[in-house]
Design a protein around this motif. Sequence first.
Motif, PDB file in Angstrom:
ATOM      1  N   UNK A 277       0.853  -1.193   0.000  1.00  0.00           N
ATOM      2  CA  UNK A 277       0.000   0.000   0.000  1.00  0.00           C
ATOM      3  C   UNK A 277       0.880   1.231   0.000  1.00  0.00           C
ATOM      4  N   UNK A 278       0.297   2.343  -0.474  1.00  0.00           N
ATOM      5  CA  UNK A 278       1.109   3.530  -0.733  1.00  0.00           C
ATOM      6  C   UNK A 278       0.761   4.710   0.174  1.00  0.00           C
ATOM      7  N   UNK A 279       0.046   4.431   1.264  1.00  0.00           N
ATOM      8  CA  UNK A 279      -0.176   5.495   2.248  1.00  0.00           C
ATOM      9  C   UNK A 279       0.094   4.913   3.633  1.00  0.00           C
ATOM     10  N   UNK A 280       0.239   5.792   4.614  1.00  0.00           N
ATOM     11  CA  UNK A 280       0.570   5.326   5.959  1.00  0.00           C
ATOM     12  C   UNK A 280      -0.666   4.985   6.788  1.00  0.00           C
ATOM     13  N   UNK A 281      -1.836   5.175   6.220  1.00  0.00           N
ATOM     14  CA  UNK A 281      -3.068   4.869   6.967  1.00  0.00           C
ATOM     15  C   UNK A 281      -3.065   3.392   7.342  1.00  0.00           C
ATOM     16  N   UNK A 282      -3.387   3.053   8.602  1.00  0.00           N
ATOM     17  CA  UNK A 282      -3.391   1.636   8.972  1.00  0.00           C
ATOM     18  C   UNK A 282      -4.416   0.862   8.138  1.00  0.00           C
ATOM     19  N   UNK A 283      -4.090  -0.373   7.840  1.00  0.00           N
ATOM     20  CA  UNK A 283      -4.973  -1.183   6.991  1.00  0.00           C
ATOM     21  C   UNK A 283      -6.274  -1.512   7.730  1.00  0.00           C
ATOM     22  N   UNK A 284      -7.393  -1.364   7.046  1.00  0.00           N
ATOM     23  CA  UNK A 284      -8.693  -1.708   7.639  1.00  0.00           C
ATOM     24  C   UNK A 284      -9.167  -3.025   7.041  1.00  0.00           C
ATOM     25  N   UNK A 285      -9.212  -4.062   7.871  1.00  0.00           N
ATOM     26  CA  UNK A 285      -9.673  -5.377   7.425  1.00  0.00           C
ATOM     27  C   UNK A 285     -11.117  -5.550   7.924  1.00  0.00           C
ATOM     28  N   UNK A 286     -11.972  -6.074   7.046  1.00  0.00           N
ATOM     29  CA  UNK A 286     -13.418  -6.057   7.308  1.00  0.00           C
ATOM     30  C   UNK A 286     -13.786  -6.601   8.700  1.00  0.00           C
ATOM     31  N   UNK A 287     -13.281  -7.785   9.052  1.00  0.00           N
ATOM     32  CA  UNK A 287     -13.699  -8.413  10.318  1.00  0.00           C
ATOM     33  C   UNK A 287     -13.214  -7.627  11.531  1.00  0.00           C
ATOM     34  N   UNK A 288     -12.101  -6.890  11.367  1.00  0.00           N
ATOM     35  CA  UNK A 288     -11.594  -6.093  12.484  1.00  0.00           C
ATOM     36  C   UNK A 288     -12.419  -4.818  12.648  1.00  0.00           C
ATOM     37  N   UNK A 289     -12.856  -4.265  11.520  1.00  0.00           N
ATOM     38  CA  UNK A 289     -13.660  -3.036  11.568  1.00  0.00           C
ATOM     39  C   UNK A 289     -15.074  -3.347  12.062  1.00  0.00           C
ATOM     40  N   UNK A 290     -15.580  -4.520  11.667  1.00  0.00           N
ATOM     41  CA  UNK A 290     -16.967  -4.880  11.994  1.00  0.00           C
ATOM     42  C   UNK A 290     -16.991  -6.202  12.766  1.00  0.00           C
ATOM     43  N   UNK A 291     -16.560  -6.192  14.033  1.00  0.00           N
ATOM     44  CA  UNK A 291     -16.490  -7.457  14.772  1.00  0.00           C
ATOM     45  C   UNK A 291     -17.834  -8.181  14.849  1.00  0.00           C
ATOM     46  N   UNK A 292     -18.938  -7.426  14.741  1.00  0.00           N
ATOM     47  CA  UNK A 292     -20.258  -8.069  14.790  1.00  0.00           C
ATOM     48  C   UNK A 292     -20.464  -9.043  13.633  1.00  0.00           C
ATOM     49  N   UNK A 293     -19.750  -8.820  12.544  1.00  0.00           N
ATOM     50  CA  UNK A 293     -19.895  -9.717  11.392  1.00  0.00           C
ATOM     51  C   UNK A 293     -18.706 -10.680  11.266  1.00  0.00           C
ATOM     52  N   UNK A 294     -17.847 -10.727  12.291  1.00  0.00           N
ATOM     53  CA  UNK A 294     -16.663 -11.603  12.202  1.00  0.00           C
ATOM     54  C   UNK A 294     -17.075 -13.066  12.049  1.00  0.00           C
ATOM     55  N   UNK A 295     -18.206 -13.443  12.625  1.00  0.00           N
ATOM     56  CA  UNK A 295     -18.617 -14.852  12.513  1.00  0.00           C
ATOM     57  C   UNK A 295     -19.202 -15.177  11.144  1.00  0.00           C
ATOM     58  N   UNK A 296     -19.200 -14.189  10.239  1.00  0.00           N
ATOM     59  CA  UNK A 296     -19.649 -14.437   8.858  1.00  0.00           C
ATOM     60  C   UNK A 296     -18.591 -14.003   7.857  1.00  0.00           C
ATOM     61  N   UNK A 297     -17.377 -13.737   8.353  1.00  0.00           N
ATOM     62  CA  UNK A 297     -16.329 -13.226   7.464  1.00  0.00           C
ATOM     63  C   UNK A 297     -15.179 -14.219   7.375  1.00  0.00           C
ATOM     64  N   UNK A 298     -14.731 -14.454   6.166  1.00  0.00           N
ATOM     65  CA  UNK A 298     -13.545 -15.267   5.935  1.00  0.00           C
ATOM     66  C   UNK A 298     -12.452 -14.325   5.432  1.00  0.00           C
ATOM     67  N   UNK A 299     -11.363 -14.215   6.184  1.00  0.00           N
ATOM     68  CA  UNK A 299     -10.289 -13.287   5.821  1.00  0.00           C
ATOM     69  C   UNK A 299      -9.157 -14.080   5.180  1.00  0.00           C
ATOM     70  N   UNK A 300      -8.800 -13.642   3.974  1.00  0.00           N
ATOM     71  CA  UNK A 300      -7.845 -14.390   3.139  1.00  0.00           C
ATOM     72  C   UNK A 300      -6.490 -13.686   3.111  1.00  0.00           C
ATOM     73  N   UNK A 301      -5.434 -14.477   3.150  1.00  0.00           N
ATOM     74  CA  UNK A 301      -4.086 -13.907   3.019  1.00  0.00           C
ATOM     75  C   UNK A 301      -3.138 -15.011   2.538  1.00  0.00           C
ATOM     76  N   UNK A 302      -1.880 -14.656   2.309  1.00  0.00           N
ATOM     77  CA  UNK A 302      -0.914 -15.653   1.850  1.00  0.00           C
ATOM     78  C   UNK A 302       0.453 -15.033   1.683  1.00  0.00           C
ATOM     79  N   UNK A 303       1.425 -15.875   1.351  1.00  0.00           N
ATOM     80  CA  UNK A 303       2.803 -15.375   1.229  1.00  0.00           C
ATOM     81  C   UNK A 303       3.145 -14.888  -0.181  1.00  0.00           C
ATOM     82  N   UNK A 304       2.273 -15.161  -1.168  1.00  0.00           N
ATOM     83  CA  UNK A 304       2.637 -14.928  -2.571  1.00  0.00           C
ATOM     84  C   UNK A 304       3.086 -13.507  -2.859  1.00  0.00           C
ATOM     85  N   UNK A 305       2.235 -12.538  -2.515  1.00  0.00           N
ATOM     86  CA  UNK A 305       2.501 -11.158  -2.944  1.00  0.00           C
ATOM     87  C   UNK A 305       3.429 -10.459  -1.953  1.00  0.00           C
ATOM     88  N   UNK A 306       3.149 -10.595  -0.661  1.00  0.00           N
ATOM     89  CA  UNK A 306       3.912  -9.861   0.354  1.00  0.00           C
ATOM     90  C   UNK A 306       5.377 -10.286   0.361  1.00  0.00           C
TER      91      UNK A 306
END
Length: 386
Positions: free
Chosen positions: A210-239
């Motif tokens: 990312x190209x700004x210093x703003x902290x990353x907002x991940x859906x389940x962290x922003x909306x904990x009420x919907x965490x039990x319906x959120x699948x958060x995806x990540x991996x080593x490929x790009x990073x």
Amino acid sequence: MSLPRFRPVAAGSPILAMARKAAEHRAAGHEVIDLTLGEPDFAPPDHVIAAAHEALDTRRMGYTPVNGIPPLRAAIREHFARERGLTFADDEIAVGCGAKQVIFNAFLASLEKGDEVVLPAPYWASYPDMVRACGAVPVVVPTALETGFRLDPDVLAAAITPKTRWVVINAPGNPSGAVYSASDLAALAEVIAGHPRILVLSDDIYAPIRFSDTPYASFAAVVPDLADRTLTIDGVSKAYAMTGWRVGWAGGPKDLVTAINAVQSQNATQTSSLSQIAAVAALTGPQDSLPVRAEIYRKRRDAALAVLAESPHLSTAAPDGAFYLFPRIAGRHGDETAMALLEATGVAVVPGSAFGGDDHLRLSFALDEASLVEGCRRIVDFLERA
Ligand code: PLP
């Protein structure tokens, strides 16, 4: 009447098809500037390679648990907590052969025939094919270049039906580079909250680029009420520039993760045991290469944007993350433009139709700045002549 020999569940990756065309063009003796591929042009960090060498020397590379070796799940949980503010139990983590396989497993585990998956366009080319392969229906909803390709809550609300099963949010987006603020995500969550059947796929795989210093907002962290319906995806490929190692993961509710693991157990069993050890090293070792590389991508983005801005035929939004530009070409179809461009100039790009944007091209800036700038210059000149 003869029966078809195959059930055509997927069309195959148009990105790889264009990359193949570029390779053929090169094999025929032409010089090619390849702006097609979605993989970093860096090597994995040195400590990752060292860990892999060390692991090989043990000569013990047997099957592992379907959801990965315990140190990998521990490293993933630590990474989710540290980088995304998300807490998962051990049985809430799924691991597969790249994020691609984990996403496919999630769709296979959850989609019934005729279910709908909301995909904001432009979308990663694999999502609609995966959805169709599961007998479900991609519901493509538009976003606008002028508003940074972010999904509008009213557009989302209008797309939801009783059959909607997933809403896919990919930020930074491939190919859009769009990033959502916490308040953008909260507004989308408000729409989704009223529909208890809907699951959210938060594909965060480009988050470190990312190209700004703003902290990353991940859906389940922003909306904990919907965490039990959120699948958060990540991996080593790009990073970590580890595309070929094939390690991706998801964190989500236990019942969904259990179903994903069951699918995983019957297709690849697990991802490569050597790659799992390398992924542990990537996640737990020094992280200093990440901001350094993000800054290199930012410089390339700016250099490419400066050239593309010279063309009256192109409108290009500045991406907030990932390593793609998605210019709109005035009055032309991306498919014919991409083919003519390769023939005339040796510059290979992916037509926007692969991502739901017919009058666009996707340019990857995961290559050295000089070649990137030269490629963009040729595109600008080509459009001037064409
Ligand atoms: N999600 C997005 C948006 C991508 O662009 C990609 C790869 O191009 C993936 C997921 C899958 O990455 P991998 O399977 O290499 O982990």
